[in-house]
Design a protein around this motif. Structure first.
Motif, PDB file in Angstrom:
ATOM      1  N   PRO A  42      25.869  -0.580  22.183  1.00 54.96           N
ATOM      2  CA  PRO A  42      25.431  -0.517  20.532  1.00 54.96           C
ATOM      3  C   PRO A  42      24.289  -1.336  20.460  1.00 54.96           C
ATOM      4  O   PRO A  42      23.257  -1.172  19.748  1.00 54.96           O
ATOM      5  CB  PRO A  42      26.695  -1.116  20.000  1.00 54.96           C
ATOM      6  CG  PRO A  42      27.765  -0.729  20.767  1.00 54.96           C
ATOM      7  CD  PRO A  42      27.087  -0.742  22.207  1.00 54.96           C
ATOM      8  N   THR A  43      24.060  -2.511  21.062  1.00 52.50           N
ATOM      9  CA  THR A  43      23.053  -3.328  20.972  1.00 52.50           C
ATOM     10  C   THR A  43      21.715  -2.830  21.557  1.00 52.50           C
ATOM     11  O   THR A  43      20.593  -2.877  20.726  1.00 52.50           O
ATOM     12  CB  THR A  43      23.254  -4.688  21.726  1.00 52.50           C
ATOM     13  OG1 THR A  43      24.482  -5.464  21.237  1.00 52.50           O
ATOM     14  CG2 THR A  43      22.096  -5.828  21.771  1.00 52.50           C
ATOM     15  N   ASP A  44      21.769  -2.131  22.601  1.00 49.32           N
ATOM     16  CA  ASP A  44      20.543  -1.453  23.198  1.00 49.32           C
ATOM     17  C   ASP A  44      20.134  -0.192  22.602  1.00 49.32           C
ATOM     18  O   ASP A  44      18.801  -0.057  22.222  1.00 49.32           O
ATOM     19  CB  ASP A  44      20.905  -0.803  24.858  1.00 49.32           C
ATOM     20  CG  ASP A  44      20.893  -2.222  25.725  1.00 49.32           C
ATOM     21  OD1 ASP A  44      20.621  -3.291  25.244  1.00 49.32           O
ATOM     22  OD2 ASP A  44      21.310  -2.005  26.734  1.00 49.32           O
ATOM     23  N   ARG A  45      21.056   0.326  21.872  1.00 47.94           N
ATOM     24  CA  ARG A  45      20.809   1.482  20.974  1.00 47.94           C
ATOM     25  C   ARG A  45      20.170   1.007  19.709  1.00 47.94           C
ATOM     26  O   ARG A  45      19.188   1.643  19.182  1.00 47.94           O
ATOM     27  CB  ARG A  45      22.059   2.409  20.595  1.00 47.94           C
ATOM     28  CG  ARG A  45      21.833   3.702  19.640  1.00 47.94           C
ATOM     29  CD  ARG A  45      22.990   4.404  19.506  1.00 47.94           C
ATOM     30  NE  ARG A  45      23.476   4.912  20.753  1.00 47.94           N
ATOM     31  CZ  ARG A  45      24.831   4.603  21.305  1.00 47.94           C
ATOM     32  NH1 ARG A  45      25.674   3.636  20.623  1.00 47.94           N
ATOM     33  NH2 ARG A  45      25.351   4.896  22.436  1.00 47.94           N
ATOM     34  N   ALA A  46      20.494   0.048  19.188  1.00 50.91           N
ATOM     35  CA  ALA A  46      19.891  -0.578  18.043  1.00 50.91           C
ATOM     36  C   ALA A  46      18.619  -1.196  18.523  1.00 50.91           C
ATOM     37  O   ALA A  46      17.499  -0.977  17.644  1.00 50.91           O
ATOM     38  CB  ALA A  46      20.846  -1.770  17.457  1.00 50.91           C
ATOM     39  N   GLU A 104       9.011  -0.788  26.939  1.00 51.32           N
ATOM     40  CA  GLU A 104      10.211  -1.345  26.521  1.00 51.32           C
ATOM     41  C   GLU A 104      11.353  -0.121  26.453  1.00 51.32           C
ATOM     42  O   GLU A 104      12.425  -0.164  26.905  1.00 51.32           O
ATOM     43  CB  GLU A 104      10.202  -2.251  25.346  1.00 51.32           C
ATOM     44  CG  GLU A 104       9.409  -3.586  25.679  1.00 51.32           C
ATOM     45  CD  GLU A 104       9.691  -4.419  24.651  1.00 51.32           C
ATOM     46  OE1 GLU A 104      10.874  -4.852  23.890  1.00 51.32           O
ATOM     47  OE2 GLU A 104       8.569  -4.881  24.071  1.00 51.32           O
ATOM     48  N   ILE A 105      10.745   0.963  25.660  1.00 47.37           N
ATOM     49  CA  ILE A 105      11.780   1.967  25.282  1.00 47.37           C
ATOM     50  C   ILE A 105      11.833   2.701  26.738  1.00 47.37           C
ATOM     51  O   ILE A 105      13.121   3.126  27.004  1.00 47.37           O
ATOM     52  CB  ILE A 105      11.027   2.876  24.378  1.00 47.37           C
ATOM     53  CG1 ILE A 105      10.977   2.391  23.024  1.00 47.37           C
ATOM     54  CG2 ILE A 105      11.584   4.374  24.457  1.00 47.37           C
ATOM     55  CD1 ILE A 105      10.485   3.111  22.052  1.00 47.37           C
ATOM     56  N   ASP A 106      10.933   3.040  27.541  1.00 49.43           N
ATOM     57  CA  ASP A 106      11.237   3.482  28.776  1.00 49.43           C
ATOM     58  C   ASP A 106      12.134   2.749  29.620  1.00 49.43           C
ATOM     59  O   ASP A 106      13.242   3.351  30.224  1.00 49.43           O
ATOM     60  CB  ASP A 106      10.119   3.692  29.673  1.00 49.43           C
ATOM     61  CG  ASP A 106       9.012   5.024  29.151  1.00 49.43           C
ATOM     62  OD1 ASP A 106       9.576   5.589  28.240  1.00 49.43           O
ATOM     63  OD2 ASP A 106       7.943   4.731  29.419  1.00 49.43           O
ATOM     64  N   ALA A 107      12.288   1.668  29.673  1.00 51.93           N
ATOM     65  CA  ALA A 107      13.099   0.727  30.453  1.00 51.93           C
ATOM     66  C   ALA A 107      14.647   0.814  29.952  1.00 51.93           C
ATOM     67  O   ALA A 107      15.384   0.847  30.614  1.00 51.93           O
ATOM     68  CB  ALA A 107      12.468  -0.555  30.360  1.00 51.93           C
ATOM     69  N   LEU A 108      14.541   0.813  28.693  1.00 56.12           N
ATOM     70  CA  LEU A 108      15.944   0.980  28.116  1.00 56.12           C
ATOM     71  C   LEU A 108      16.609   2.223  28.264  1.00 56.12           C
ATOM     72  O   LEU A 108      17.671   2.275  28.786  1.00 56.12           O
ATOM     73  CB  LEU A 108      15.984   0.867  26.524  1.00 56.12           C
ATOM     74  CG  LEU A 108      15.731  -0.422  25.939  1.00 56.12           C
ATOM     75  CD1 LEU A 108      15.591  -0.510  24.485  1.00 56.12           C
ATOM     76  CD2 LEU A 108      17.005  -1.366  26.285  1.00 56.12           C
ATOM     77  N   ILE A 109      15.611   3.514  28.530  1.00 54.79           N
ATOM     78  CA  ILE A 109      16.398   4.445  28.751  1.00 54.79           C
ATOM     79  C   ILE A 109      16.546   4.655  30.409  1.00 54.79           C
ATOM     80  O   ILE A 109      17.442   5.508  30.646  1.00 54.79           O
ATOM     81  CB  ILE A 109      15.427   5.859  28.450  1.00 54.79           C
ATOM     82  CG1 ILE A 109      15.038   5.833  26.890  1.00 54.79           C
ATOM     83  CG2 ILE A 109      15.514   7.146  28.797  1.00 54.79           C
ATOM     84  CD1 ILE A 109      13.937   6.760  26.328  1.00 54.79           C
ATOM     85  N   MET A 110      15.569   4.050  31.057  1.00 60.41           N
ATOM     86  CA  MET A 110      15.769   4.106  32.543  1.00 60.41           C
ATOM     87  C   MET A 110      17.182   3.409  32.835  1.00 60.41           C
ATOM     88  O   MET A 110      17.992   3.791  33.965  1.00 60.41           O
ATOM     89  CB  MET A 110      14.674   3.927  33.401  1.00 60.41           C
ATOM     90  CG  MET A 110      13.494   4.744  33.096  1.00 60.41           C
ATOM     91  SD  MET A 110      13.763   6.414  33.431  1.00 60.41           S
ATOM     92  CE  MET A 110      14.156   6.394  35.137  1.00 60.41           C
ATOM     93  N   ALA A 111      17.631   2.610  32.243  1.00 57.55           N
ATOM     94  CA  ALA A 111      18.628   1.535  32.602  1.00 57.55           C
ATOM     95  C   ALA A 111      19.829   2.274  32.364  1.00 57.55           C
ATOM     96  O   ALA A 111      20.890   2.152  33.075  1.00 57.55           O
ATOM     97  CB  ALA A 111      18.553   0.511  31.444  1.00 57.55           C
TER      98      ALA A 111
END
Length: 82
Positions: A45-49, A28-35
């Motif tokens: 801000p929502t994704d960062r939280a 999940e973390i990888d997906a957020l970073i890749m996005a």
């Protein structure tokens, strides 16, 4: 050796569960970073939280895994000296 032979088995089973949880969160973390193409500053801000919460939970899981590893290694060392 531990007094209860099932204790080590339970610890190994718990360890495996923790590893699976860790891997899921890591994905999940990888997906957020890749996005955001690897640029955390571009996260909303929502994704960062969400990222911070996932990273905190991943760290907790890693600590639990290390603790269990120590317990299992100590038990293994005890069986080798008996």
């Amino acid at each position: 050796m531990s007094d209860n032979p099932n204790d080590s088995f339970d610890k190994v089973r718990l360890y495996r569960e923790l590893v699976l949880q860790y891997e899921k969160i890591d994905e999940e973390i990888d997906a957020l970073i890749m996005a955001v193409n690897g640029v955390p500053d571009k996260m909303s801000p929502t994704d960062r939280a969400r990222y911070r919460e996932l990273a905190r939970r991943r760290d907790e899981l890693q600590n639990e895994m290390r603790w269990l590893e120590q317990q299992l290694m100590e038990e293994d060392d005890q069986t080798k000296t008996e």
